[in-house]
Design a protein around this motif. Structure first.
Motif, PDB file in Angstrom:
ATOM      1  N   SER A 214       0.809  -1.226   0.000  1.00  0.00           N
ATOM      2  CA  SER A 214       0.000   0.000   0.000  1.00  0.00           C
ATOM      3  C   SER A 214       0.840   1.272   0.000  1.00  0.00           C
ATOM      4  CB  SER A 214      -0.936  -0.004   1.216  1.00  0.00           C
ATOM      5  OG  SER A 214      -0.168  -0.070   2.410  1.00  0.00           O
ATOM      6  N   VAL A 215       2.171   1.132  -0.181  1.00  0.00           N
ATOM      7  CA  VAL A 215       3.071   2.288  -0.235  1.00  0.00           C
ATOM      8  C   VAL A 215       4.020   2.142  -1.422  1.00  0.00           C
ATOM      9  CG1 VAL A 215       2.996   2.715   2.255  1.00  0.00           C
ATOM     10  CG2 VAL A 215       4.769   1.231   1.321  1.00  0.00           C
ATOM     11  N   LEU A 216       4.645   3.231  -1.839  1.00  0.00           N
ATOM     12  CA  LEU A 216       5.619   3.237  -2.924  1.00  0.00           C
ATOM     13  C   LEU A 216       6.823   2.368  -2.573  1.00  0.00           C
ATOM     14  CD1 LEU A 216       6.719   4.701  -5.581  1.00  0.00           C
ATOM     15  CD2 LEU A 216       7.905   6.196  -3.980  1.00  0.00           C
ATOM     16  N   HIS A 217       7.299   1.594  -3.554  1.00  0.00           N
ATOM     17  CA  HIS A 217       8.545   0.840  -3.424  1.00  0.00           C
ATOM     18  C   HIS A 217       9.325   1.009  -4.718  1.00  0.00           C
ATOM     19  CE1 HIS A 217       7.685  -1.168   0.339  1.00  0.00           C
ATOM     20  NE2 HIS A 217       6.536  -1.633  -0.129  1.00  0.00           N
ATOM     21  N   ASP A 218      10.626   0.723  -4.651  1.00  0.00           N
ATOM     22  CA  ASP A 218      11.429   0.742  -5.859  1.00  0.00           C
ATOM     23  C   ASP A 218      12.509  -0.320  -5.804  1.00  0.00           C
ATOM     24  OD1 ASP A 218      13.388   1.839  -4.215  1.00  0.00           O
ATOM     25  OD2 ASP A 218      13.478   3.756  -5.256  1.00  0.00           O
ATOM     26  N   PHE A 219      13.213  -0.442  -6.915  1.00  0.00           N
ATOM     27  CA  PHE A 219      14.334  -1.364  -7.085  1.00  0.00           C
ATOM     28  C   PHE A 219      15.471  -0.511  -7.609  1.00  0.00           C
ATOM     29  CE2 PHE A 219      16.900  -3.628 -10.206  1.00  0.00           C
ATOM     30  CZ  PHE A 219      17.192  -4.837  -9.604  1.00  0.00           C
ATOM     31  N   ALA A 220      16.607  -0.553  -6.921  1.00  0.00           N
ATOM     32  CA  ALA A 220      17.737   0.264  -7.352  1.00  0.00           C
ATOM     33  C   ALA A 220      19.040  -0.481  -7.118  1.00  0.00           C
ATOM     34  CB  ALA A 220      17.760   1.584  -6.587  1.00  0.00           C
ATOM     35  N   ILE A 221      19.987  -0.243  -8.030  1.00  0.00           N
ATOM     36  CA  ILE A 221      21.359  -0.701  -7.856  1.00  0.00           C
ATOM     37  C   ILE A 221      22.223   0.525  -8.077  1.00  0.00           C
ATOM     38  CG2 ILE A 221      23.214  -2.175  -8.716  1.00  0.00           C
ATOM     39  CD1 ILE A 221      21.097  -4.205  -9.536  1.00  0.00           C
ATOM     40  N   GLN A 222      23.038   0.846  -7.085  1.00  0.00           N
ATOM     41  CA  GLN A 222      23.819   2.071  -7.159  1.00  0.00           C
ATOM     42  C   GLN A 222      24.859   2.019  -8.263  1.00  0.00           C
ATOM     43  OE1 GLN A 222      25.402   3.392  -3.441  1.00  0.00           O
ATOM     44  NE2 GLN A 222      26.009   5.355  -4.275  1.00  0.00           N
ATOM     45  N   LYS A 223      25.648   0.956  -8.333  1.00  0.00           N
ATOM     46  CA  LYS A 223      26.711   0.862  -9.343  1.00  0.00           C
ATOM     47  C   LYS A 223      26.660  -0.489 -10.027  1.00  0.00           C
ATOM     48  CE  LYS A 223      28.780   4.786  -8.978  1.00  0.00           C
ATOM     49  NZ  LYS A 223      28.478   5.734 -10.017  1.00  0.00           N
TER      50      LYS A 223
ATOM     51  N   THR B 184      28.303  -9.706  -8.584  1.00  0.00           N
ATOM     52  CA  THR B 184      27.178  -9.687  -7.653  1.00  0.00           C
ATOM     53  C   THR B 184      26.937  -8.240  -7.252  1.00  0.00           C
ATOM     54  OG1 THR B 184      27.713 -11.904  -6.860  1.00  0.00           O
ATOM     55  CG2 THR B 184      26.316 -10.553  -5.442  1.00  0.00           C
ATOM     56  N   TYR B 185      25.691  -7.813  -7.391  1.00  0.00           N
ATOM     57  CA  TYR B 185      25.315  -6.422  -7.162  1.00  0.00           C
ATOM     58  C   TYR B 185      24.153  -6.375  -6.168  1.00  0.00           C
ATOM     59  CZ  TYR B 185      27.917  -6.223 -11.518  1.00  0.00           C
ATOM     60  OH  TYR B 185      28.884  -6.374 -12.487  1.00  0.00           O
ATOM     61  N   THR B 186      24.235  -5.466  -5.224  1.00  0.00           N
ATOM     62  CA  THR B 186      23.182  -5.339  -4.223  1.00  0.00           C
ATOM     63  C   THR B 186      22.052  -4.481  -4.769  1.00  0.00           C
ATOM     64  OG1 THR B 186      24.766  -5.558  -2.424  1.00  0.00           O
ATOM     65  CG2 THR B 186      22.643  -4.560  -1.873  1.00  0.00           C
ATOM     66  N   TYR B 187      20.829  -5.016  -4.706  1.00  0.00           N
ATOM     67  CA  TYR B 187      19.653  -4.214  -5.035  1.00  0.00           C
ATOM     68  C   TYR B 187      18.894  -3.929  -3.746  1.00  0.00           C
ATOM     69  CZ  TYR B 187      16.811  -8.563  -5.099  1.00  0.00           C
ATOM     70  OH  TYR B 187      16.185  -9.747  -4.789  1.00  0.00           O
ATOM     71  N   TYR B 188      18.162  -2.808  -3.753  1.00  0.00           N
ATOM     72  CA  TYR B 188      17.464  -2.391  -2.541  1.00  0.00           C
ATOM     73  C   TYR B 188      16.370  -1.396  -2.882  1.00  0.00           C
ATOM     74  CZ  TYR B 188      20.751   1.458  -3.213  1.00  0.00           C
ATOM     75  OH  TYR B 188      21.477   2.483  -3.761  1.00  0.00           O
ATOM     76  N   CYS B 189      15.512  -1.155  -1.916  1.00  0.00           N
ATOM     77  CA  CYS B 189      14.480  -0.121  -2.036  1.00  0.00           C
ATOM     78  C   CYS B 189      15.047   1.159  -1.448  1.00  0.00           C
ATOM     79  CB  CYS B 189      13.213  -0.549  -1.284  1.00  0.00           C
ATOM     80  SG  CYS B 189      11.854   0.644  -1.444  1.00  0.00           S
ATOM     81  N   THR B 190      15.003   2.251  -2.211  1.00  0.00           N
ATOM     82  CA  THR B 190      15.588   3.519  -1.755  1.00  0.00           C
ATOM     83  C   THR B 190      14.638   4.374  -0.928  1.00  0.00           C
ATOM     84  OG1 THR B 190      14.947   4.799  -3.713  1.00  0.00           O
ATOM     85  CG2 THR B 190      17.053   3.599  -3.817  1.00  0.00           C
ATOM     86  N   VAL B 191      13.388   3.953  -0.791  1.00  0.00           N
ATOM     87  CA  VAL B 191      12.437   4.732   0.009  1.00  0.00           C
ATOM     88  C   VAL B 191      12.924   4.726   1.460  1.00  0.00           C
ATOM     89  CG1 VAL B 191      10.039   4.928   0.776  1.00  0.00           C
ATOM     90  CG2 VAL B 191      10.540   4.208  -1.570  1.00  0.00           C
ATOM     91  N   ALA B 192      12.899   5.888   2.096  1.00  0.00           N
ATOM     92  CA  ALA B 192      13.428   6.054   3.456  1.00  0.00           C
ATOM     93  C   ALA B 192      12.935   4.963   4.408  1.00  0.00           C
ATOM     94  CB  ALA B 192      13.053   7.425   4.002  1.00  0.00           C
ATOM     95  N   GLY B 193      13.894   4.273   5.039  1.00  0.00           N
ATOM     96  CA  GLY B 193      13.593   3.252   6.037  1.00  0.00           C
ATOM     97  C   GLY B 193      13.340   1.863   5.472  1.00  0.00           C
ATOM     98  N   HIS B 194      13.083   1.734   4.172  1.00  0.00           N
ATOM     99  CA  HIS B 194      12.732   0.433   3.609  1.00  0.00           C
ATOM    100  C   HIS B 194      13.921  -0.530   3.542  1.00  0.00           C
ATOM    101  CE1 HIS B 194       8.726   1.778   1.587  1.00  0.00           C
ATOM    102  NE2 HIS B 194       8.891   2.333   2.770  1.00  0.00           N
ATOM    103  N   ARG B 195      15.091  -0.023   3.150  1.00  0.00           N
ATOM    104  CA  ARG B 195      16.275  -0.888   3.119  1.00  0.00           C
ATOM    105  C   ARG B 195      16.621  -1.344   4.525  1.00  0.00           C
ATOM    106  NH1 ARG B 195      22.185   0.454   0.369  1.00  0.00           N
ATOM    107  NH2 ARG B 195      22.890  -1.712   0.322  1.00  0.00           N
TER     108      ARG B 195
ATOM    109  N   HIS C 169      17.354   1.723 -11.958  1.00  0.00           N
ATOM    110  CA  HIS C 169      16.260   2.097 -11.060  1.00  0.00           C
ATOM    111  C   HIS C 169      14.907   1.935 -11.733  1.00  0.00           C
ATOM    112  CE1 HIS C 169      13.423   4.976  -9.181  1.00  0.00           C
ATOM    113  NE2 HIS C 169      13.964   4.494  -8.091  1.00  0.00           N
ATOM    114  N   VAL C 170      13.941   1.461 -10.953  1.00  0.00           N
ATOM    115  CA  VAL C 170      12.540   1.458 -11.359  1.00  0.00           C
ATOM    116  C   VAL C 170      11.712   1.534 -10.086  1.00  0.00           C
ATOM    117  CG1 VAL C 170      12.285  -1.074 -11.411  1.00  0.00           C
ATOM    118  CG2 VAL C 170      10.767   0.366 -12.778  1.00  0.00           C
TER     119      VAL C 170
END
Length: 133
Positions: A58-67, A109-120, A89-90
């Motif tokens: 019910s909240v925004l999420h994303d997928f991001a890899i910094q490098k 191997t690359y770390t993906y994460y959600c960039t929304v504050a507190g989600h990671r 990013h998406v």
């Protein structure tokens, strides 16, 4: 006549190079209750990937890899401010799906994460494993 064979040979090589990339690897990554449905995704280097981020939360999420060394194909998706600090990013609003198409260039191997504050910090993180072709 020789010129025609040369052009035919070049066309064959170009088509063979395109065919070697193979069909897109399709990945479906779902979000729910501050988690991703998997913490590891495996793909092959040099082959296109179509990643659908399906937000069942019910909240925004994303997928991001910094490098990451990728070629990103333009895709329509909801973006937000964090996109300019990542190579890949998406995002997807609540109940929506975001799609990104990319081709990983190098194994690793690359770390993906959600960039929304507190989600990671809550555990929305995983590994994209790119295997050599």
């Amino acid at each position: 006549m020789t010129k025609q064979y040369l052009l035919l040979g070049l066309a064959t090589l170009l088509l063979a190079g395109c065919a070697s990339a193979g069909p897109a690897q399709e990945v479906r990554l779902e979000t729910n209750a501050m988690t991703f449905n998997t913490n590891q995704i495996e793909v092959k280097a040099g082959r296109p990937v179509k990643l659908d981020l399906v937000n069942t939360d019910s909240v925004l999420h994303d997928f991001a890899i910094q490098k990451i060394d990728v070629k990103v194909k333009a895709a329509g998706h909801d973006d937000h401010a964090h996109a300019d600090t990542t190579d890949l990013h998406v995002s997807a609003s609540a109940g929506k799906t975001g799609t990104v198409e990319f081709t990983p260039e190098a194994a690793g191997t690359y770390t993906y994460y959600c960039t929304v504050a507190g989600h990671r910090d809550a555990g929305m993180e995983g590994q994209l494993v790119v295997k050599a072709s």
